[in-house]
Design a protein around this motif. Structure first.
Motif, PDB file in Angstrom:
ATOM      1  N   THR A 160       0.816  -1.215   0.000  1.00  0.00           N
ATOM      2  CA  THR A 160       0.000   0.000   0.000  1.00  0.00           C
ATOM      3  C   THR A 160       0.850   1.266   0.000  1.00  0.00           C
ATOM      4  N   GLY A 161       2.121   1.145   0.417  1.00  0.00           N
ATOM      5  CA  GLY A 161       2.969   2.329   0.520  1.00  0.00           C
ATOM      6  C   GLY A 161       2.578   3.248   1.652  1.00  0.00           C
ATOM      7  N   SER A 162       1.726   2.780   2.567  1.00  0.00           N
ATOM      8  CA  SER A 162       1.144   3.651   3.576  1.00  0.00           C
ATOM      9  C   SER A 162       1.712   3.390   4.965  1.00  0.00           C
ATOM     10  N   TYR A 163       1.652   4.432   5.805  1.00  0.00           N
ATOM     11  CA  TYR A 163       2.025   4.311   7.210  1.00  0.00           C
ATOM     12  C   TYR A 163       0.804   4.093   8.105  1.00  0.00           C
ATOM     13  N   THR A 164      -0.327   3.776   7.485  1.00  0.00           N
ATOM     14  CA  THR A 164      -1.513   3.443   8.270  1.00  0.00           C
ATOM     15  C   THR A 164      -2.270   2.346   7.536  1.00  0.00           C
ATOM     16  N   VAL A 707       3.495   9.977   7.265  1.00  0.00           N
ATOM     17  CA  VAL A 707       3.965  10.304   8.603  1.00  0.00           C
ATOM     18  C   VAL A 707       3.429   9.292   9.600  1.00  0.00           C
ATOM     19  N   ALA A 708       4.219   8.992  10.611  1.00  0.00           N
ATOM     20  CA  ALA A 708       3.789   8.208  11.772  1.00  0.00           C
ATOM     21  C   ALA A 708       4.371   8.906  12.992  1.00  0.00           C
ATOM     22  N   ALA A 709       3.512   9.538  13.783  1.00  0.00           N
ATOM     23  CA  ALA A 709       3.988  10.356  14.897  1.00  0.00           C
ATOM     24  C   ALA A 709       3.097  10.152  16.108  1.00  0.00           C
ATOM     25  N   GLY A 710       3.710  10.144  17.283  1.00  0.00           N
ATOM     26  CA  GLY A 710       2.946   9.999  18.508  1.00  0.00           C
ATOM     27  C   GLY A 710       3.639  10.664  19.685  1.00  0.00           C
ATOM     28  N   TYR A 711       2.844  11.302  20.533  1.00  0.00           N
ATOM     29  CA  TYR A 711       3.349  11.934  21.750  1.00  0.00           C
ATOM     30  C   TYR A 711       2.592  11.353  22.936  1.00  0.00           C
ATOM     31  N   LEU A 733       8.160  11.557  22.626  1.00  0.00           N
ATOM     32  CA  LEU A 733       7.741  11.895  21.276  1.00  0.00           C
ATOM     33  C   LEU A 733       8.507  11.049  20.284  1.00  0.00           C
ATOM     34  N   ARG A 734       7.757  10.445  19.354  1.00  0.00           N
ATOM     35  CA  ARG A 734       8.379   9.719  18.247  1.00  0.00           C
ATOM     36  C   ARG A 734       7.671  10.116  16.962  1.00  0.00           C
ATOM     37  N   ALA A 735       8.455  10.404  15.932  1.00  0.00           N
ATOM     38  CA  ALA A 735       7.866  10.791  14.649  1.00  0.00           C
ATOM     39  C   ALA A 735       8.768  10.327  13.519  1.00  0.00           C
ATOM     40  N   SER A 736       8.161   9.729  12.497  1.00  0.00           N
ATOM     41  CA  SER A 736       8.864   9.323  11.277  1.00  0.00           C
ATOM     42  C   SER A 736       8.102   9.851  10.082  1.00  0.00           C
ATOM     43  N   THR A 737       8.823  10.240   9.041  1.00  0.00           N
ATOM     44  CA  THR A 737       8.144  10.797   7.874  1.00  0.00           C
ATOM     45  C   THR A 737       8.963  10.547   6.617  1.00  0.00           C
ATOM     46  N   THR A 738       8.272  10.434   5.490  1.00  0.00           N
ATOM     47  CA  THR A 738       8.909  10.381   4.175  1.00  0.00           C
ATOM     48  C   THR A 738       8.111  11.257   3.220  1.00  0.00           C
ATOM     49  N   TYR A 739       8.794  11.838   2.248  1.00  0.00           N
ATOM     50  CA  TYR A 739       8.129  12.676   1.253  1.00  0.00           C
ATOM     51  C   TYR A 739       8.734  12.394  -0.111  1.00  0.00           C
ATOM     52  N   ARG A 740       7.852  11.983  -1.027  1.00  0.00           N
ATOM     53  CA  ARG A 740       8.291  11.755  -2.399  1.00  0.00           C
ATOM     54  C   ARG A 740       8.194  13.065  -3.166  1.00  0.00           C
TER      55      ARG A 740
END
Length: 833
Positions: A160-164, A707-711, A733-740
């Protein structure tokens, strides 16, 4: 990578193919077995090609659609479910593309044409599969496709290419995150690939609100909201009771999993007897209906080398039998001296449609990990509580230290689909593990001025053998009542785990120069006779039921409960001494949640859930076993499902109280000599409390931006006001992100991650007048990916870019302190065919 959306089965006459004969693998080394099965999987690729050779005539079948605008890959998945067909597509072709809303009655041909409009793609009917490909390659016009099965939900994240994800399966009924009245995080296949998360402990370290804690002999644990995730908190495909030290001694390779679902708070409905920390569900990869081959090669700092192969597809012309094999091998060093590990893994699964409505799966996993220079207890501290002023490469090990672990897992499940959307599923698991340790154990607080204090306390030997069995059977579906449609689940499960644990030690007492440790100071000893031989048997059984009732159009009530039975006994077969013997019968763990849909995107919820832990090893003054301690989780929150389900957001407040813990009965001290726990009598009375709030977002913020982020903010305390989990910071706090990147830069994807937490401190167990702790920290990672062509990508990841020096885990003054990993670089190449 290709992804396949399959929601149908064929009842045509089966034809079989042939694969190379590998012979008996029982006596072969694991490496040879991996090679054999990989070639077996590759042999199915020509069969799949033959399956696509002819185009099938299609029927004019229409469906009434009500689909919102969403990512193109998810739209194709929805159409596959609706018409019950297989849709094959290269994930790179649909990544970042959006399909328009589809409303009203239309054929599959019309729905696909509208979904692909403006994308430069078209759909081609090839046998039982609809293939999506660029128009430039099109040679066949899509006719209308025969409907072959009833559509069904599919929470698979692979491709799916998705973080959810649109659905989760931790509760065995597939609901969306927004429909679930409890906090849930999903680490998807895409996120695991992007961040090179190859083991379960690496995956959990990315999850919202999860922290790692130091435990004896390297059997480290994670904690959620201050409470520990133990073996009982883990499930594999929804089956509990078959995991043992999965983030410590016997780590799991995540190459075989589609996703990891993490539920936070009490999870008695899923696991019954456990701490009110949560539940972790590991969802295995399954065979796909299209042929595929994925390769991953990586090389990183300290000689970290890894290879992965993932291949499979149809095993017969009709595609009613499918197979998949995943093989991985990792050979790596560490940032500290001496230690190096080797970890081969092999996984295979075959899935067969026994008819239109029945699917059978059989699979196996073999994993090993050998660590030379195994580091058992980490570093000590200065006797005043301060951290040692040493290089992060320092390790207090001997060259002959070694740990070797292996796991052999067999599993099978069969699902039968009944009338309507009802289905019955039976799952079986068998896991056998072996662990061998030998190490010189270093411990002792160090005098800051002299550097003296740490010694090799003993030369330790350990041998552990674990056999686990797990079973789960359940039925789920929907029903009509009072003019509305409701969902229901009912089932039963059980597990049995036997452990034989042998150990022995030799006294030593040699002093250690911590500033210049000698890794060959002690000759490798011969193991003495075993000093103890512990045997334990842990049995758990339960029946459960849950329902999601639609009280009104916007209001849903979730109700559930589990009745649990358990029995545990443990003794030393050498001395005959009984160390554990308790049981619990008909313990009820209820669950309730209320979800109110504010509109089609937002919901508010409240929920209650609990779990229990037996305490029958403690006796009361009357001689009766103590009642279980009950952990209850109260939660309220707001959830949003935005951008057509491509983005999930949530905010929650929670409170957990674990009550009824065993406390000594001062009025009857020493009057319960038959108690296994202590000659003292006990009473129920202790309490542990945790409260806080969480914020989380996962999925696509904008086209091409994941994005996958959580506080998490959490405070915990016992009856004396002390923290129940000293290593759990208040702020995390943890956050990960990618942008094409868009346009002519679209071959590039840039990403990063940040992990930040506040400091913490606590009184040392060794000396309650001394505090030890760790300051707050921020750790930053960066990543860049370049797509070479349709098949190949290359990426570079730099972890801990600023080279932050910190302790990842703290233990005591004398031992159990571990540095966090310094700056590192990893180069990875991936191919998908």
């Amino acid at each position: 990578m290709k992804t396949n959306h399959s929601h149908g089965s064929s009842d045509q006459e089966e034809s079989t193919g042939t694969v190379p004969h590998c012979g008996s693998l029982g006596s072969m080394a694991l490496t040879i077995a991996m090679r054999c099965l990989v070639w077996s999987a590759l042999a199915v690729l020509p069969m799949a090609h033959a399956q696509n050779a002819g185009s099938q005539a299609a029927m004019t079948t229409s469906r009434n659609l009500s689909l919102s605008a969403q990512p193109l890959g998810q739209a194709l998945n929805a159409l596959a479910r609706t018409w019950g067909v297989s849709v094959s597509v290269d994930a790179a072709l649909v990544e970042g593309r959006t399909a328009p809303a589809l409303q009203g009655v239309q054929t599959l041909n019309e729905a696909l044409a509208k979904s692909l409009a403006g994308s430069g793609l078209e759909a081609v009917s090839m046998g039982a599969v609809v293939q999506i490909r660029p128009k430039a390659q099109a040679a066949v016009t899509l006719g209308e496709v025969t409907v072959t099965a009833q559509g069904e939900l599919n929470p698979m994240t692979e491709g799916t290419g998705s973080y959810t994800t649109r659905q989760i399966s931790i509760g065995k009924t597939e609901l969306s995150i927004r429909e679930t009245p409890q906090s849930v995080s999903v680490i998807t296949r895409q996120q695991m690939d992007d961040k090179n998360l190859h083991s379960l402990d690496e995956v959990l370290a990315q999850a919202t609100g999860v922290t790692k804690t130091q435990r004896n002999f390297g059997d480290h644990k994670f904690a959620i909201r201050g409470f520990v995730l133990d073996n009982d908190n883990y499930l594999v495909d929804g089956v509990p009771g078959t995991v043992y030290s999965s983030v410590g001694w016997l780590p799991l390779d995540t190459a075989i999993y589609d996703r990891v679902e993490v539920l936070r708070g009490a999870a008695g409905l899923q696991v019954g007897a456990a701490d009110p920390s949560g539940a972790v569900n590991l969802v295995r990869k399954r065979p796909r209906t299209e042929r595929h081959l994925e390769l991953a090669l990586s090389a990183g700092s300290w000689g970290n080398l890894r290879t992965e192969v993932d291949a499979g597809g149809p095993l017969n012309q009709e595609g009613s039998v499918r197979g998949r094999v995943v093989a991985a091998y990792q050979d790596r060093g560490y940032f500290y001296d001496v230690s190096r590990s080797r970890a081969p893994m092999l996984y295979g699964v075959v899935e067969a449609d026994l008819g239109r409505d029945t699917t059978l799966a059989i699979g196996a996993r073999r994993q090993e990990k050998a660590i030379d220079g195994f580091w058992l207890f980490g570093l000590p501290r200065y006797s005043d509580g301060g951290a040692l002023d040493l290089s992060r490469t320092t390790s207090l090990v001997q060259n002959w230290n070694r740990q070797k672990g292996s796991v052999t897992e067999l599993f099978s499940d069969v699902e039968h689909r009944l009338q309507g959307d009802w289905r019955v599923k039976l799952s079986l698991n068998r896991t056998e593990g072996q662990l061998d340790q030998k190490a010189a154990i270093a411990r002792g607080a160090v005098d800051r001025h002299t550097g003296i204090g740490s010694r090799f306390y003993t030369l330790y030997f350990k041998d552990t053998h674990i056999v686990s069995h797990g079973l789960d059977v359940n039925a789920s579906g929907s029903f009509e009542a009072f003019g509305r449609r409701h969902q229901m689940l009912m089932g039963a499960n059980g597990s049995r785990q036997r452990v034989v644990d042998q150990s022995a030690g030799l006294g030593d007492g040699s002093a250690i120069d911590i500033s210049n440790p000698d890794h060959g100071a002690i000759p490798e000893p011969v193991r003495p006779e075993w000093e103890s031989q512990g045997r334990s048997r842990d049995e758990k059984y339960g029946i459960y039921v849950s329902a999601r009732l639609q009280l009104s159009d916007p209001l849903h009530l979730s109700l559930g409960g589990r009745l649990s039975w358990l029995k545990y006994n443990a003794f030393d077969s050498l001395s005959g001494q009984v160390s554990g013997n308790y049981r619990q019968s008909r313990e009820l763990t209820p669950y309730a949640g209320l979800v109110y849909d504010l509109n089609r995107q937002w919901s508010a919820y409240i929920s209650y859930a609990d779990s229990f832990q037996p305490q029958s090893a403690y006796l009361t003054a009357s001689g009766t076993p103590l009642s279980p301690a009950v952990g209850a989780n109260y939660e309220a929150g707001l959830k949003g499902e935005l951008h057509g389900g491509r983005l999930n957001v949530s905010a929650a407040v929670f409170g957990i109280r674990k009550k009824g813990l065993a406390v000594p009965d001062a009025a009857h001290a020493g009057l319960c000599p038959s108690s296994l726990a202590s000659p003292d009598c006990y009473r129920s009375g202790g309490n542990l409390r945790s409260k806080g709030f969480e914020l989380e977002a996962s999925g696509e913020l904008l086209p091409g931006w994941q994005v996958a982020a959580g506080y998490t903010f959490v405070r915990s305390h016992d009856d004396e006001g002390k923290s129940i989990s000293a290593e759990t910071p208040r702020h995390l706090l943890r956050a990960s992100t990618t942008y094409r990147l868009p346009g002519e830069w679209s071959a590039w994807t840039l990403g990063g991650a940040v992990a930040a937490q506040s400091g913490y401190s606590y009184f040392a167990d060794d000396d309650t007048s001394v505090r030890m702790g760790e300051g707050g920290r921020v750790v930053l990672d960066l990543r860049a990916v370049y797509r070479i062509d349709r098949n190949w990508t290359v990426s570079v990841t730099v972890a801990n870019v600023a080279d932050k020096k910190y302790y990842a885990m703290l233990g005591q003054l004398r031992r159990g302190n571990y540095f966090g990993e310094p700056r590192s670089v990893l180069l990875a190449v991936r191919g998908a065919f």
